[in-house]
Design a protein around this motif. Sequence first.
Motif, PDB file in Angstrom:
ATOM      1  N   THR A 279       0.347   0.078   4.658  1.00  0.00           N
ATOM      2  CA  THR A 279       0.245  -1.254   5.105  1.00  0.00           C
ATOM      3  C   THR A 279       0.833  -2.445   4.197  1.00  0.00           C
ATOM      4  N   ASP A 280       0.498  -2.510   3.030  1.00  0.00           N
ATOM      5  CA  ASP A 280       0.663  -3.664   2.074  1.00  0.00           C
ATOM      6  C   ASP A 280       2.103  -4.294   2.120  1.00  0.00           C
ATOM      7  N   PRO A 281       3.193  -3.273   1.966  1.00  0.00           N
ATOM      8  CA  PRO A 281       4.562  -3.725   1.955  1.00  0.00           C
ATOM      9  C   PRO A 281       4.678  -4.353   3.229  1.00  0.00           C
ATOM     10  N   PHE A 282       4.262  -4.199   4.265  1.00  0.00           N
ATOM     11  CA  PHE A 282       4.482  -4.425   5.736  1.00  0.00           C
ATOM     12  C   PHE A 282       3.909  -5.650   5.814  1.00  0.00           C
ATOM     13  N   ILE A 283       3.049  -6.307   5.256  1.00  0.00           N
ATOM     14  CA  ILE A 283       2.153  -7.484   5.475  1.00  0.00           C
ATOM     15  C   ILE A 283       2.558  -8.407   4.109  1.00  0.00           C
ATOM     16  N   ASN A 284       3.679  -8.276   3.382  1.00  0.00           N
ATOM     17  CA  ASN A 284       4.282  -9.057   2.293  1.00  0.00           C
ATOM     18  C   ASN A 284       3.459  -9.043   1.197  1.00  0.00           C
ATOM     19  N   PHE A 285       2.686  -7.912   0.919  1.00  0.00           N
ATOM     20  CA  PHE A 285       1.687  -7.701  -0.118  1.00  0.00           C
ATOM     21  C   PHE A 285       0.593  -8.829  -0.306  1.00  0.00           C
ATOM     22  N   SER A 286       0.117  -9.105   0.927  1.00  0.00           N
ATOM     23  CA  SER A 286      -0.979 -10.291   0.946  1.00  0.00           C
ATOM     24  C   SER A 286      -2.388  -9.721   0.892  1.00  0.00           C
ATOM     25  N   THR A 287      -2.404  -8.474   0.471  1.00  0.00           N
ATOM     26  CA  THR A 287      -3.895  -8.014   0.389  1.00  0.00           C
ATOM     27  C   THR A 287      -4.574  -8.561  -0.880  1.00  0.00           C
ATOM     28  N   PRO A 288      -5.837  -8.976  -0.682  1.00  0.00           N
ATOM     29  CA  PRO A 288      -6.776  -9.386  -1.640  1.00  0.00           C
ATOM     30  C   PRO A 288      -6.784  -8.582  -2.908  1.00  0.00           C
ATOM     31  N   GLU A 289      -6.543  -8.933  -4.021  1.00  0.00           N
ATOM     32  CA  GLU A 289      -6.664  -8.168  -5.224  1.00  0.00           C
ATOM     33  C   GLU A 289      -7.950  -7.368  -5.322  1.00  0.00           C
ATOM     34  N   ASP A 290      -9.168  -8.046  -4.905  1.00  0.00           N
ATOM     35  CA  ASP A 290     -10.331  -7.385  -5.020  1.00  0.00           C
ATOM     36  C   ASP A 290     -10.493  -6.422  -4.025  1.00  0.00           C
ATOM     37  N   LEU A 291     -10.126  -6.711  -2.747  1.00  0.00           N
ATOM     38  CA  LEU A 291     -10.008  -5.534  -1.680  1.00  0.00           C
ATOM     39  C   LEU A 291      -9.507  -4.254  -2.342  1.00  0.00           C
ATOM     40  N   TYR A 292      -8.288  -4.493  -2.812  1.00  0.00           N
ATOM     41  CA  TYR A 292      -7.228  -3.281  -3.189  1.00  0.00           C
ATOM     42  C   TYR A 292      -8.186  -2.628  -4.069  1.00  0.00           C
ATOM     43  N   ASN A 293      -8.545  -3.421  -5.217  1.00  0.00           N
ATOM     44  CA  ASN A 293      -9.343  -2.570  -6.250  1.00  0.00           C
ATOM     45  C   ASN A 293     -10.667  -2.044  -5.614  1.00  0.00           C
ATOM     46  N   ALA A 294     -11.222  -2.565  -4.823  1.00  0.00           N
ATOM     47  CA  ALA A 294     -12.390  -1.591  -4.264  1.00  0.00           C
ATOM     48  C   ALA A 294     -12.172  -0.322  -3.413  1.00  0.00           C
ATOM     49  N   PHE A 295     -10.767  -0.388  -3.058  1.00  0.00           N
ATOM     50  CA  PHE A 295     -10.553   0.905  -2.286  1.00  0.00           C
ATOM     51  C   PHE A 295      -9.773   1.955  -3.393  1.00  0.00           C
ATOM     52  N   LEU A 296      -9.113   1.375  -4.450  1.00  0.00           N
ATOM     53  CA  LEU A 296      -8.766   2.300  -5.640  1.00  0.00           C
ATOM     54  C   LEU A 296     -10.205   2.899  -6.133  1.00  0.00           C
ATOM     55  N   TRP A 297     -11.044   2.147  -6.373  1.00  0.00           N
ATOM     56  CA  TRP A 297     -12.279   2.761  -7.169  1.00  0.00           C
ATOM     57  C   TRP A 297     -13.002   3.735  -6.143  1.00  0.00           C
ATOM     58  N   LEU A 298     -12.918   3.411  -4.976  1.00  0.00           N
ATOM     59  CA  LEU A 298     -13.666   4.311  -3.705  1.00  0.00           C
ATOM     60  C   LEU A 298     -12.728   5.714  -3.912  1.00  0.00           C
ATOM     61  N   GLY A 299     -11.543   5.730  -3.984  1.00  0.00           N
ATOM     62  CA  GLY A 299     -10.844   6.872  -4.339  1.00  0.00           C
ATOM     63  C   GLY A 299     -11.456   7.452  -5.434  1.00  0.00           C
ATOM     64  N   TYR A 300     -11.453   6.969  -6.674  1.00  0.00           N
ATOM     65  CA  TYR A 300     -11.854   7.516  -7.821  1.00  0.00           C
ATOM     66  C   TYR A 300     -13.285   8.211  -7.812  1.00  0.00           C
ATOM     67  N   PHE A 301     -14.023   7.554  -7.063  1.00  0.00           N
ATOM     68  CA  PHE A 301     -15.299   8.187  -6.858  1.00  0.00           C
ATOM     69  C   PHE A 301     -15.347   9.736  -6.234  1.00  0.00           C
ATOM     70  N   ASN A 302     -14.265   9.960  -5.459  1.00  0.00           N
ATOM     71  CA  ASN A 302     -14.059  11.389  -5.238  1.00  0.00           C
ATOM     72  C   ASN A 302     -14.322  12.301  -6.095  1.00  0.00           C
ATOM     73  N   SER A 303     -13.615  12.099  -7.441  1.00  0.00           N
ATOM     74  CA  SER A 303     -13.842  12.676  -8.581  1.00  0.00           C
ATOM     75  C   SER A 303     -15.032  12.750  -9.189  1.00  0.00           C
ATOM     76  N   THR A 304     -15.757  11.670  -8.953  1.00  0.00           N
ATOM     77  CA  THR A 304     -17.134  11.548  -9.272  1.00  0.00           C
ATOM     78  C   THR A 304     -18.236  12.476  -8.513  1.00  0.00           C
TER      79      THR A 304
END
Length: 343
Positions: A279-304
């Motif tokens: 979705t981010d490219p379709f909303i002109n890359f307006s996703t807050p950086e901290d929200l992006y990082n939170a979702f990225l680390w949530l994905g990392y947690f799967n390896s945990t």
Amino acid sequence: MNSSNMWNPQNLQYCFDFVSGACPKKIRSLASLSALYMIMLGAIILTMGGNLVVIISISHFKQLHSPTNFLLLSLATTDFLLGFLVMPYSMVRSIDSCWYFGDWFCTFHTCSDIMLCTTSIFHLCFISVDRYYAVCQPLHYISKITIPVIVVFLFISWSVPCFFAFGLVLSELNTDGIQDFVASISCIGFCSLIFNKTWGVLASLIAFFIPGTVMVGIYVHIFTVAKKQARKTDRVPAASLSETKKISVKKESKAAKTLSIVMGVFILCWLPFFVLTITDPFINFSTPEDLYNAFLWLGYFNSTFNPIIYGLFYPWFRKAFKIILTGMIFSPDSSTLNVFAKT
């Protein structure tokens, strides 16, 4: 992967002092910094430690040298490398919004991030195939899931994500058509992969939605078959009905719990990140950086969580962990110990 850089113009600090064109540095309170470092360092330590126990256990104990466990060993290796090569540097970038490690390592880190996350997901998909034959076709399991088959699974799990990650990043196909935007946000200390609309969708399909759909579909089928088998078991003579029913209900409950945890954790960890990637490219890359990082680390947690889900559900893992923890692993002939024996 994809990230927007929305900087606060007030009270700016920079990633590199006295360097023209340096990126602004994220300003956080001491409490916020402490909390973030504790959470992320904890995740890194658990990821590396938990997966290292799985690696040592399967590698050391000869009794665990089976086709299925080799698949678990490769998954643990993938997740350990993610904790070792990717997560520590992502932690610094996520907290400071700065990349201090140079352009070459930025490229290598980005490729490794995509490759190892995708490889981990591919492993989970093939583990679901292994579980399908174990539960749904138990009589054919030994003939179907052999060492050569596992080698093919591992080859696909490593080679496809490697080709995909390094090919995409080095070819820069992901920035085709958005070069001006990338140039406008680039600065010294910037390291983030930006996806255009096409590759935001394609990358998410390849890395998550296709293998994830296969995995969930297989587990739903496994659960359905397990329930049918439990119901058939109930149709027995009345003399033995009570005990058999207890066993079948117990098996059905255990299967439901295990599969719900497997699917639930996998979806919870990765779905938000890949939805955001699309979705981010379709909303002109307006996703807050901290929200992006939170979702990225949530994905990392799967390896945990993987060594917990795919390790602690196996009794041999608990026995092997006890042997390692008590130092018995250093005794002569410890590799021949019976890790399936109850203690």
